[in-house]
Design a protein around this motif. Sequence first.
Motif, PDB file in Angstrom:
ATOM      1  N   ALA A 186       7.422  13.125  -4.048  1.00  0.00           N
ATOM      2  CA  ALA A 186       7.772  11.741  -3.230  1.00  0.00           C
ATOM      3  C   ALA A 186       6.502  10.850  -3.464  1.00  0.00           C
ATOM      4  O   ALA A 186       6.825   9.660  -3.479  1.00  0.00           O
ATOM      5  CB  ALA A 186       8.221  12.023  -1.998  1.00  0.00           C
ATOM      6  N   LEU A 187       5.357  11.279  -3.045  1.00  0.00           N
ATOM      7  CA  LEU A 187       4.238  10.383  -3.189  1.00  0.00           C
ATOM      8  C   LEU A 187       3.868  10.069  -4.528  1.00  0.00           C
ATOM      9  O   LEU A 187       3.324   8.690  -4.733  1.00  0.00           O
ATOM     10  CB  LEU A 187       2.900  11.367  -2.813  1.00  0.00           C
ATOM     11  CG  LEU A 187       2.890  11.915  -1.321  1.00  0.00           C
ATOM     12  CD1 LEU A 187       2.135  12.898  -1.176  1.00  0.00           C
ATOM     13  CD2 LEU A 187       2.524  10.861  -0.563  1.00  0.00           C
ATOM     14  N   ILE A 188       4.309  10.446  -5.617  1.00  0.00           N
ATOM     15  CA  ILE A 188       4.151  10.049  -6.854  1.00  0.00           C
ATOM     16  C   ILE A 188       5.375   8.890  -7.174  1.00  0.00           C
ATOM     17  O   ILE A 188       5.096   7.757  -7.601  1.00  0.00           O
ATOM     18  CB  ILE A 188       4.139  11.160  -7.775  1.00  0.00           C
ATOM     19  CG1 ILE A 188       2.908  12.046  -7.876  1.00  0.00           C
ATOM     20  CG2 ILE A 188       4.303  10.444  -9.323  1.00  0.00           C
ATOM     21  CD1 ILE A 188       3.077  13.390  -8.529  1.00  0.00           C
ATOM     22  N   ALA A 189       6.512   9.596  -7.019  1.00  0.00           N
ATOM     23  CA  ALA A 189       7.705   8.634  -7.517  1.00  0.00           C
ATOM     24  C   ALA A 189       7.725   7.320  -6.526  1.00  0.00           C
ATOM     25  O   ALA A 189       8.215   6.222  -7.037  1.00  0.00           O
ATOM     26  CB  ALA A 189       8.834   9.351  -7.418  1.00  0.00           C
ATOM     27  N   GLY A 190       7.248   7.500  -5.188  1.00  0.00           N
ATOM     28  CA  GLY A 190       7.691   6.632  -4.292  1.00  0.00           C
ATOM     29  C   GLY A 190       6.337   5.475  -4.169  1.00  0.00           C
ATOM     30  O   GLY A 190       6.023   5.155  -3.043  1.00  0.00           O
ATOM     31  N   ASN A 191       5.536   5.432  -5.287  1.00  0.00           N
ATOM     32  CA  ASN A 191       4.619   4.397  -5.057  1.00  0.00           C
ATOM     33  C   ASN A 191       4.156   3.886  -6.404  1.00  0.00           C
ATOM     34  O   ASN A 191       4.449   4.809  -7.528  1.00  0.00           O
ATOM     35  CB  ASN A 191       2.991   5.196  -4.508  1.00  0.00           C
ATOM     36  CG  ASN A 191       3.138   5.524  -3.211  1.00  0.00           C
ATOM     37  OD1 ASN A 191       2.978   4.456  -2.514  1.00  0.00           O
ATOM     38  ND2 ASN A 191       3.318   6.501  -2.769  1.00  0.00           N
ATOM     39  N   PRO A 192       3.750   2.668  -6.874  1.00  0.00           N
ATOM     40  CA  PRO A 192       3.384   2.262  -7.911  1.00  0.00           C
ATOM     41  C   PRO A 192       2.090   2.963  -8.581  1.00  0.00           C
ATOM     42  O   PRO A 192       1.463   3.525  -7.913  1.00  0.00           O
ATOM     43  CB  PRO A 192       2.993   0.861  -7.988  1.00  0.00           C
ATOM     44  CG  PRO A 192       2.544   0.749  -6.387  1.00  0.00           C
ATOM     45  CD  PRO A 192       3.436   1.844  -5.643  1.00  0.00           C
ATOM     46  N   PRO A 193       2.103   2.909  -9.980  1.00  0.00           N
ATOM     47  CA  PRO A 193       1.004   3.847 -10.329  1.00  0.00           C
ATOM     48  C   PRO A 193      -0.270   3.744 -10.138  1.00  0.00           C
ATOM     49  O   PRO A 193      -1.004   4.515  -9.891  1.00  0.00           O
ATOM     50  CB  PRO A 193       1.095   3.306 -12.036  1.00  0.00           C
ATOM     51  CG  PRO A 193       2.524   3.016 -12.395  1.00  0.00           C
ATOM     52  CD  PRO A 193       2.898   2.219 -10.932  1.00  0.00           C
ATOM     53  N   ALA A 194      -0.934   2.401  -9.599  1.00  0.00           N
ATOM     54  CA  ALA A 194      -2.254   2.063  -9.267  1.00  0.00           C
ATOM     55  C   ALA A 194      -2.432   2.573  -7.834  1.00  0.00           C
ATOM     56  O   ALA A 194      -3.535   2.891  -7.320  1.00  0.00           O
ATOM     57  CB  ALA A 194      -2.321   0.549  -9.176  1.00  0.00           C
ATOM     58  N   ARG A 195      -1.279   2.987  -6.956  1.00  0.00           N
ATOM     59  CA  ARG A 195      -1.392   3.568  -5.795  1.00  0.00           C
ATOM     60  C   ARG A 195      -1.282   5.061  -5.501  1.00  0.00           C
ATOM     61  O   ARG A 195      -1.407   5.822  -4.569  1.00  0.00           O
ATOM     62  CB  ARG A 195      -0.685   3.079  -4.726  1.00  0.00           C
ATOM     63  CG  ARG A 195      -0.874   1.408  -4.810  1.00  0.00           C
ATOM     64  CD  ARG A 195      -0.445   0.657  -3.349  1.00  0.00           C
ATOM     65  NE  ARG A 195      -1.243   1.215  -2.098  1.00  0.00           N
ATOM     66  CZ  ARG A 195      -1.090   0.738  -0.916  1.00  0.00           C
ATOM     67  NH1 ARG A 195       0.038   0.064  -0.866  1.00  0.00           N
ATOM     68  NH2 ARG A 195      -1.715   1.201  -0.053  1.00  0.00           N
ATOM     69  N   ARG A 196      -0.730   5.724  -6.499  1.00  0.00           N
ATOM     70  CA  ARG A 196      -0.410   7.123  -6.357  1.00  0.00           C
ATOM     71  C   ARG A 196      -1.545   8.102  -5.991  1.00  0.00           C
ATOM     72  O   ARG A 196      -1.392   8.954  -5.314  1.00  0.00           O
ATOM     73  CB  ARG A 196       0.384   7.597  -7.752  1.00  0.00           C
ATOM     74  CG  ARG A 196       1.577   7.095  -7.923  1.00  0.00           C
ATOM     75  CD  ARG A 196       2.328   7.269  -9.389  1.00  0.00           C
ATOM     76  NE  ARG A 196       3.301   6.464  -9.394  1.00  0.00           N
ATOM     77  CZ  ARG A 196       4.129   6.210 -10.770  1.00  0.00           C
ATOM     78  NH1 ARG A 196       3.444   6.604 -11.798  1.00  0.00           N
ATOM     79  NH2 ARG A 196       5.241   5.505 -10.729  1.00  0.00           N
ATOM     80  N   LEU A 197      -2.238   8.104  -6.780  1.00  0.00           N
ATOM     81  CA  LEU A 197      -3.889   8.842  -6.367  1.00  0.00           C
ATOM     82  C   LEU A 197      -4.233   8.581  -4.890  1.00  0.00           C
ATOM     83  O   LEU A 197      -4.583   9.533  -4.057  1.00  0.00           O
ATOM     84  CB  LEU A 197      -4.606   8.843  -7.217  1.00  0.00           C
ATOM     85  CG  LEU A 197      -4.536   9.756  -8.637  1.00  0.00           C
ATOM     86  CD1 LEU A 197      -5.842   9.360  -9.430  1.00  0.00           C
ATOM     87  CD2 LEU A 197      -4.652  11.025  -8.241  1.00  0.00           C
ATOM     88  N   GLU A 198      -4.025   7.190  -4.611  1.00  0.00           N
ATOM     89  CA  GLU A 198      -4.536   6.960  -3.283  1.00  0.00           C
ATOM     90  C   GLU A 198      -3.775   7.636  -2.049  1.00  0.00           C
ATOM     91  O   GLU A 198      -4.287   7.920  -1.158  1.00  0.00           O
ATOM     92  CB  GLU A 198      -4.521   5.300  -3.179  1.00  0.00           C
ATOM     93  CG  GLU A 198      -4.755   4.798  -1.643  1.00  0.00           C
ATOM     94  CD  GLU A 198      -4.183   3.411  -1.646  1.00  0.00           C
ATOM     95  OE1 GLU A 198      -3.740   3.134  -0.677  1.00  0.00           O
ATOM     96  OE2 GLU A 198      -4.533   2.566  -2.636  1.00  0.00           O
ATOM     97  N   ARG A 199      -2.446   7.368  -2.478  1.00  0.00           N
ATOM     98  CA  ARG A 199      -1.463   8.121  -1.467  1.00  0.00           C
ATOM     99  C   ARG A 199      -1.679   9.488  -1.306  1.00  0.00           C
ATOM    100  O   ARG A 199      -1.361  10.240  -0.563  1.00  0.00           O
ATOM    101  CB  ARG A 199       0.056   7.798  -1.833  1.00  0.00           C
ATOM    102  CG  ARG A 199       0.245   6.195  -1.666  1.00  0.00           C
ATOM    103  CD  ARG A 199      -0.106   5.713  -0.467  1.00  0.00           C
ATOM    104  NE  ARG A 199       0.658   4.469   0.091  1.00  0.00           N
ATOM    105  CZ  ARG A 199       0.461   3.841   1.014  1.00  0.00           C
ATOM    106  NH1 ARG A 199      -0.612   3.960   2.014  1.00  0.00           N
ATOM    107  NH2 ARG A 199       1.192   2.662   1.462  1.00  0.00           N
ATOM    108  N   LEU A 200      -1.552  10.314  -2.636  1.00  0.00           N
ATOM    109  CA  LEU A 200      -2.116  11.662  -2.438  1.00  0.00           C
ATOM    110  C   LEU A 200      -3.324  12.206  -1.818  1.00  0.00           C
ATOM    111  O   LEU A 200      -3.301  12.973  -0.862  1.00  0.00           O
ATOM    112  CB  LEU A 200      -2.082  12.250  -3.940  1.00  0.00           C
ATOM    113  CG  LEU A 200      -0.793  12.353  -4.872  1.00  0.00           C
ATOM    114  CD1 LEU A 200      -0.862  12.557  -6.312  1.00  0.00           C
ATOM    115  CD2 LEU A 200       0.135  13.448  -4.248  1.00  0.00           C
ATOM    116  N   HIS A 201      -4.346  11.431  -1.941  1.00  0.00           N
ATOM    117  CA  HIS A 201      -5.600  11.504  -1.145  1.00  0.00           C
ATOM    118  C   HIS A 201      -5.348  11.255   0.275  1.00  0.00           C
ATOM    119  O   HIS A 201      -5.818  12.143   0.993  1.00  0.00           O
ATOM    120  CB  HIS A 201      -6.655  10.479  -1.700  1.00  0.00           C
ATOM    121  CG  HIS A 201      -7.528  10.994  -2.649  1.00  0.00           C
ATOM    122  ND1 HIS A 201      -8.059  12.096  -2.734  1.00  0.00           N
ATOM    123  CD2 HIS A 201      -7.386  10.584  -4.019  1.00  0.00           C
ATOM    124  CE1 HIS A 201      -8.693  12.256  -3.919  1.00  0.00           C
ATOM    125  NE2 HIS A 201      -8.393  11.346  -5.083  1.00  0.00           N
ATOM    126  N   ALA A 202      -4.408  10.455   0.647  1.00  0.00           N
ATOM    127  CA  ALA A 202      -4.122   9.945   2.035  1.00  0.00           C
ATOM    128  C   ALA A 202      -3.445  11.028   2.508  1.00  0.00           C
ATOM    129  O   ALA A 202      -3.996  11.527   3.657  1.00  0.00           O
ATOM    130  CB  ALA A 202      -3.431   8.693   1.887  1.00  0.00           C
TER     131      ALA A 202
END
Length: 420
Positions: free
Chosen positions: A101-117
């Motif tokens: 969900a963190l991957i599919a639910g964010n644009p490519p530029a923000r996916r790692l940021e959201r995973l880190h968060a």
Amino acid sequence: MAISGKPSVSPARKTKGLRADRSGAVPARTNGNAAIAATPVPPPSVHRVGKAKLDHEHIALVLQGGGALGAYQAGVFEVLSQFPREPHWVAGVSIGAINAALIAGNPPARRLERLHAFWNLVSSSASGLIAPVHETQWQSFHQINATVAMAFGVPGFYVPRFPPPALQMHGTDAAISYYDTAPLRSTLERLVDFDRINSKAMRFSVGAVQVRTGNTVYFDNHHQRIGPEHIMASGALPPAFAPVVIDGEAYWDGGIVSNTPLQYVLDNRGKGKTLAVQVDLFSARGDLPTNMAAAMARQKDIQYSSRTRMSTTMAAETQRHKCTVLRLIDKLPPEMRQDPEVQALEAASRTPHVDIVHLIYRQNRLELDSKDYEFSRATMQMHWAAGRRDMQMSIDNPDWLKPSTLDDGVTVYDLTPKLP
């Protein structure tokens, strides 16, 4: 090792100039566990992806369940995110569903940021922020932080119920679960854009189990609108968490029946050549235990590995039979090949090739059976670094996506070196 019915790509048992230790890090001169735990996970970087040339029409990321071990999948994705093409499909179970969900639910530029968060949030308990200095301290460190998670919950994930279930009113969620996952819902609503998931820009699927029937159900954005409740249902492992009710039906964690969505992806992968990156958190293979803690850890590995290797072997076997059918049809006289039943059989047998890159988290020798609910920051960083390392080693291996000598439609690549 790459398997296509029979081994066709040489196993990657040795590497030159690089030896990985059990901690998930390239060892320094000091203790490997302490070295990696003391080093924070770096921000997104440019990984060596020159060899990762793909001719696949579809790329699927398949994420197994495994609680706190899920940071390993985030490390794998950090390397995958540098590929010139993003996955077209992410599928997960339990913690794999949250990462998906963190991957599919964010644009490519923000996916790692959201995973880190997310992973920084769930590993933010004060007891786990400072890593042990000496190797002899690690097992106590793991046990203390697992106990903290049991007694006080995990930030942004779950909190203990009070009073306990035995004192709650029968028929309520509180009577059949030890923890309340309301914090997880708030976390998902903050970190995941469900409108993006439901736009179908990337296919998204998560597995759960229907409580009444015991059947596995997949929630798929190609078939229904996805919300936080679907991800929470996929991770509602009893008796820790209560079932999640969706449209009048109650669902538990998909890992109760099958802890990996691989078969679902293989059965629904469509007509294009597919690369499936399968990231498992429990290994079906392991050493004979020597004490009770090791026995409990080994039992959990076997239970939740979900016979993954059997699934890939069965997929290869099925594909091989289809190739045999096609070869036999080619030998038929032209008039027989025009028969409608023969044509139907031929159409059903023509399925695209699939490459499965299989990565498995390998427990270090100091982890306990509590490894899937030990959410300390130091351990999270080890898991993340191990995933990043294993994915990069797979890409760097000379057998990366090397074509099989057998044209049977499925090739399985297990290229991570076996750790000593």
